[in-house]
Design an enzyme around this catalytic site. Structure first.
Site: not given
Length: 105
Positions: A30, A33
């Site tokens: 991600c 993230c």
């Protein structure tokens, strides 16, 4: 220090914690993230001794993500006394996360 939370240590480290706990639900693949990771590390330093800060890999702990209804990542969840008190979803600025945590202490 940013802890690593897993389904094995979640109850002991998070649910039974005397402190407020900030959990970063993330995944290695991600990109947002990864962008949020330095902010999470800064929160661990800023709130050391007040807030336990840790990351929980969604892919390795899917049942916990489902239990907390995590629909998209990154998701930051604040827990106190084993109960969710608030959450933020998506990429956030350092100031936004700091204010979010401060408002719940």
């Amino acid at each position: 220090m940013v802890e690593k939370f897993t389904s094995e240590n979640f109850e002991e480290q998070v649910l039974k914690s005397e402190q407020v706990v900030l959990v970063d639900f993330y995944a290695d693949w991600c990109v947002p993230c990864k962008m949020l990771a330095p902010v999470v590390e800064a929160m661990a330093e800023t709130f050391a001794g007040q807030v336990k800060t840790g990351k929980l890999n969604l892919d390795e702990n899917l049942e916990l993500a489902e239990r907390y209804g995590v629909q998209s990542i990154p998701t930051l969840i604040l827990l106190k006394g084993g109960k969710e008190i608030d959450r933020m979803v998506g990429i956030q600025s350092k100031d936004a996360v700091e204010n979010f945590v401060k408002s719940k202490l």
